[in-house]
Design a protein around this motif. Sequence first.
Motif, short mmCIF file in Angstrom:
data_model
loop_
_atom_site.label_atom_id
_atom_site.label_comp_id
_atom_site.label_asym_id
_atom_site.label_seq_id
_atom_site.Cartn_x
_atom_site.Cartn_y
_atom_site.Cartn_z
N ASP A 1 -35.79 17.28 35.80
CA ASP A 1 -35.67 16.45 35.47
C ASP A 1 -37.10 15.62 35.41
O ASP A 1 -38.41 15.82 35.07
CB ASP A 1 -35.78 15.58 37.16
CG ASP A 1 -34.19 16.20 37.54
OD1 ASP A 1 -33.54 16.84 36.32
OD2 ASP A 1 -33.62 16.49 38.84
N ALA A 2 -37.08 14.66 34.48
CA ALA A 2 -37.84 13.70 34.69
C ALA A 2 -38.43 12.47 35.77
O ALA A 2 -38.52 12.95 36.88
CB ALA A 2 -37.55 12.63 33.29
N ASN A 3 -40.27 12.88 35.20
CA ASN A 3 -40.65 12.71 36.72
C ASN A 3 -40.94 10.76 36.54
O ASN A 3 -40.82 10.43 37.57
CB ASN A 3 -42.32 12.59 36.26
CG ASN A 3 -42.58 13.92 36.17
OD1 ASN A 3 -42.58 15.14 36.93
ND2 ASN A 3 -43.97 14.82 35.77
N GLU B 1 -39.07 8.16 28.79
CA GLU B 1 -39.40 8.86 30.04
C GLU B 1 -40.40 10.14 29.85
O GLU B 1 -41.13 10.12 28.78
CB GLU B 1 -37.66 9.83 30.24
CG GLU B 1 -37.38 10.58 29.34
CD GLU B 1 -37.11 11.84 29.49
OE1 GLU B 1 -35.11 11.27 30.07
OE2 GLU B 1 -36.69 13.43 29.45
N SER C 1 -42.13 13.84 31.81
CA SER C 1 -42.08 14.65 31.91
C SER C 1 -42.93 15.40 32.61
O SER C 1 -43.60 15.98 31.64
CB SER C 1 -40.71 15.42 31.86
OG SER C 1 -40.58 15.91 30.88
N ARG D 1 -37.17 18.89 26.41
CA ARG D 1 -38.64 19.18 27.11
C ARG D 1 -38.84 20.83 27.63
O ARG D 1 -39.70 21.31 27.70
CB ARG D 1 -38.14 18.88 28.35
CG ARG D 1 -37.31 17.29 28.55
CD ARG D 1 -37.13 17.04 30.10
NE ARG D 1 -36.87 15.58 29.89
CZ ARG D 1 -35.99 15.32 30.98
NH1 ARG D 1 -35.71 16.73 31.60
NH2 ARG D 1 -34.99 14.52 30.73
#
Length: 307
Positions: free
Chosen positions: A8-10, A26, A28, A52
């Motif tokens: 998941d993206a931070n 975004e 990550s 990603r």
Amino acid sequence: MALFPYLDANRQFYLPVGEGHQLYVEESGNPQGSPVVVLHGGPGGGCSPALRRFFDPQKFRMILFDQRGSGQSRPLGSIDNNTLSHLLLDLEKIRQALHIERWMVFGGSWGATLALAYLAAFPQYITAMVLRGIFLCRERDLDWLYTSKGAARLFPEAWQALEQQAPPGSGHLLERYYQGLQGDDAHRYARAWCNWESTLALMPTQPPGAGSDGELCMARQETHYFLAGGFIERPLLEVCAGSQVPVEIVHGRRDFVCPPEQALALHQVLPNSELNWVDRGGHSSMDPGVAQALVNAVTRLDRRAKQ
């Protein structure tokens, strides 16, 4: 070495960049890691969490964003105040907003086009580049895609479908689709447009009919940019020639969207580049051979940077 797992993206946020546009951005991976910005294709394609997976999340601070009018950026599908110059300045606004001094640039297809334009404009902010499916956006490259003398000869049935479903008129195919994509039947024309590209990318096509808003976004932005030659003022091979930035080029030998000649031409003007052919690879970054080659390329550049 395999693709890295989905994470998941931070952090996710919208960045206002002017003229009514807000970019979806975004982050990550490791906030203290080596920064890398990912440039999606299209124009109009939007980023995906799958992008990603080419980076070790323990080593990299990944920045993904949707270019103007694409994906989750607002307003969706907008071609107003949307040119290559705008996209280059947007990249700088993102870099400055995130307080990044220099970053790796990763891009494929139109993302590679944008990356090369960024290299010409702002080389001082680039540590290294990984480029896939090189698209130089020259007249010959657009002719390959949108005239009967190019890829149409390899995929005659799909080309026939693109012509038969085209908006009425007597102009060039690109011009007719551009006009049709502004009208009441825009979603239907978008589906036909995107099916042609999917065919060349060796990806599944969709049944004829109304396309999604995402398909409309892609078709509208591609016709907008390609009618203007990508808004490229000087040939990319010319403005990037001689750059010493480390570059890894990944290109499938069965890429029918971006013929492999473009990858060789770029490699020959970049003295610090490596050209990695994927013998059975197509255009998509999710092609297994292409995906693995991208992971390997990122890893090699990371090692070079540390040395």
